[in-house]
Design an enzyme around this catalytic site. Structure first.
Site, PDB file in Angstrom:
ATOM      1  N   HIS A  79       0.773  -1.258   0.000  1.00 43.91           N
ATOM      2  CA  HIS A  79       0.000   0.000   0.000  1.00 43.91           C
ATOM      3  C   HIS A  79       0.799   1.299   0.000  1.00 43.91           C
ATOM      4  CE1 HIS A  79      -2.975  -2.940   1.103  1.00 43.91           C
ATOM      5  NE2 HIS A  79      -2.578  -3.025   2.358  1.00 43.91           N
ATOM      6  N   ASP A  92       3.645  -8.366   0.697  1.00 39.30           N
ATOM      7  CA  ASP A  92       4.319  -9.282   1.633  1.00 39.30           C
ATOM      8  C   ASP A  92       3.421 -10.410   2.128  1.00 39.30           C
ATOM      9  OD1 ASP A  92       2.850  -7.545   3.256  1.00 39.30           O
ATOM     10  OD2 ASP A  92       4.547  -6.982   4.531  1.00 39.30           O
TER      11      ASP A  92
END
Ligand SMILES: Nc1ncnc2c1ncn2[C@@H]1O[C@H](COP(=O)(O)OP(=O)(O)O)[C@@H](O)[C@H]1O
Ligand SMILES: O=C(CO)[C@@H](O)[C@H](O)COP(=O)(O)O
Length: 465
Positions: free
Chosen positions: A71, A225
């Site tokens: 993000h 991730d």
């Protein structure tokens, strides 16, 4: 044949080199990232370079992939220079922008249908709106916007033109302007939020090539991730992963996209063409770091203290909103300690309440995943916080489900390495690497812990200033 995987996470950068066919560990390196929720990407590049050197370099690898914290907003000007420090996933200044965007599109259902998630301050689209409203000159200079892993991949590939920026489905799905159900960008939403359409990276398929290293080895598409952790831990449908890093996340691999109008579950994509419904909290491993510092003890002592107090800490309950919170969406809230008595005013009770409170927030996430159709056959615990014995032993009491812990490792970097191996070896599925022996933790669920926490979590106050 060797492959490399990178995890550029919130607190550090890790590089793992493994054998492409078997997944056997060969070597690794790491370097720290600066603190803060606003970070100059140049610091990530310095850390990646140091971690690569510590891992013995990449000259002998046949492919590499970069996974990273999701993000973060990386804005580049027309010359490819960074416009301003990146705003990270845990920066809550765009909470007002998130609320505006939800209202402007007509509510949570409209966003969930359009892109698979409902804007909160974490998502890139809200940061772009914040930039347009608060730093118009920086917004004007922004020719391209990308994510931390996209930028590092681009740098490794030699930082060519902006049109050579690449990303993957899993990270694109956390922007708020890429639709998970449709599998394509929503330029109209990007324009709506930002006022115009900066260039965005091309989204590659699971084994697409994002560029090449100086030795000619291909760079894979990379990943967010959490999606990389799912690949690294070999998660299958029916598994729920709980990751206790800077963020706390609970997610599963699914065959169809989630669309939760409440916004609790974000309908992300995974690295294989499947989906990754996910719940994230802003407060996880650092809650234990903070309480350890408060008590003047290290992780091992904190764990021993926590395990020396009874389940439920005799009614002491810690609400862990130390950085505000995202799930539930309370960006300005603060942490709280409820149930203090003379008897519970001990280091052991506080340590136990910290572990339980952090896990209770994640247990709420597990419930939300189940309400979106997830099946929980087993919970796989990963991330730095999973190294704590207390976390491992208390998790099944709080979750009411058995927990397995894979051998300590860097599952995000491993997932990136496995993706790189898939790129190097080809095939319809990633190579089958054998994970090591998992350790199982079972305990009787203690519902009173969550009941007390549910009461406590309604009594928090906002931060001042
Ligand atoms: N034994 C332990 N007990 C509790 N927390 C730990 C332990 N070892 C590491 N941590 C914490 O885990 C966090 C780092 O985990 P990691 O998954 O690498 O985070 P991130 O991916 O967000 O950078 C740090 O906050 C660190 O203090
Ligand atoms: O915002 C999210 C997921 O939506 C976080 O999970 C970030 O991706 C950061 O991860 P860590 O650095 O804490 O692992």
């Amino acid at each position: 044949m060797l492959v490399a995987g990178v995890d550029s996470s919130t607190q550090s950068c890790k590089v793992v080199i493994r054998d492409a066919e078997t997944g056997a560990f060969v070597r690794e390196g790491r370097a720290s990232h600066p603190d803060g929720t606003e970070v100059d990407p140049v610091a990530w590049w310095a850390a990646l370079s140091a971690a690569i050197t510590a891992a013995g370099g990449l000259d002998d690898v046949a492919a590499a992939s970069v996974a990273g914290q999701q993000h973060g907003m990386v804005c580049l000007d027309a010359a490819g220079e960074v416009v301003r420090p990146a705003l990270l996933w845990n920066d809550t200044r765009s909470a007002g922008a998130a609320a505006e965007l939800v209202e402007e599109l007509g509510g949570g259902q409209a966003w969930a249908d359009a892109v698979g998630l409902v804007p909160v301050a974490s998502f890139t689209i809200t940061k772009l709106r914040w930039l347009a409203s608060n730093e118009p000159a920086n917004a004007e200079r922004t020719a391209a916007v990308c994510l931390p892993h996209d930028w590092l991949t681009w740098k490794l590939a030699g930082a060519g033109g902006l049109d050579t920026l690449r990303t993957d489905r899993s990270d694109a799905s956390g922007t708020g302007y890429w639709s998970t159900p449709a599998g394509e960008y929503r330029p109209d939403l990007l324009r709506h939020a930002f006022g115009r359409e900066p260039l965005v990276p091309e989204v590659l398929g699971p084994t697409g090539i994002a560029g090449h290293l100086p030795n000619g080895a291909p760079l894979g598409p990379g990943a967010g991730d959490n999606a990389a952790a799912a690949l690294g831990a070999g998660a299958r449908p029916g598994d729920v992963l709980v990751s206790i890093g800077t963020s706390g996340t609970a997610f599963s691999v699914a065959e169809s996209p989630a669309a939760d109008p409440s916004g609790t579950v974000a309908g992300f994509a995974d690295t294989t063409g499947r989906f990754l419904p996910l719940v994230a909290t802003l407060n996880a491993a650092r809650v234990l770091d903070a309480v350890g510092a408060l008590l003047g003890v290290d992780h091992t002592e904190l764990s021993l203290l926590a395990l020396s107090a009874p389940p439920g800490a005799d009614g002491l309950s810690l609400v862990p909103y130390l950085e505000g919170e995202r799930t539930p969406n309370r960006p300005k809230s603060t942490g709280a300690l409820h149930g203090l008595t003379l008897a519970t005013s001990t280091p052991a009770h506080l340590a136990r309440a910290a572990v339980e409170g952090m896990l209770c927030a994640l247990a709420d996430g597990l419930d939300a995943l189940v309400s979106q159709g997830a099946v929980v056959n087993r919970v796989i615990l990963v991330g730095g916080g999973a190294r704590s014995e207390a976390v491992r032993r208390i998790a099944p009491e709080v979750f009411g489900a058995p927990v397995v812990v894979p051998p300590p490792g860097e599952y995000v970097a491993d997932g990136a390495a496995r993706q790189a191996a898939w790129v190097a070896l080809g095939g319809d599925e990633p190579p089958a690497w054998s994970g090591g022996e998992v350790e199982g933790y079972e305990a009787k669920g203690v519902p009173a812990i969550r009941e007390r926490y549910a009461e406590a979590r309604e009594h928090v106050i906002d931060r001042t200033g």
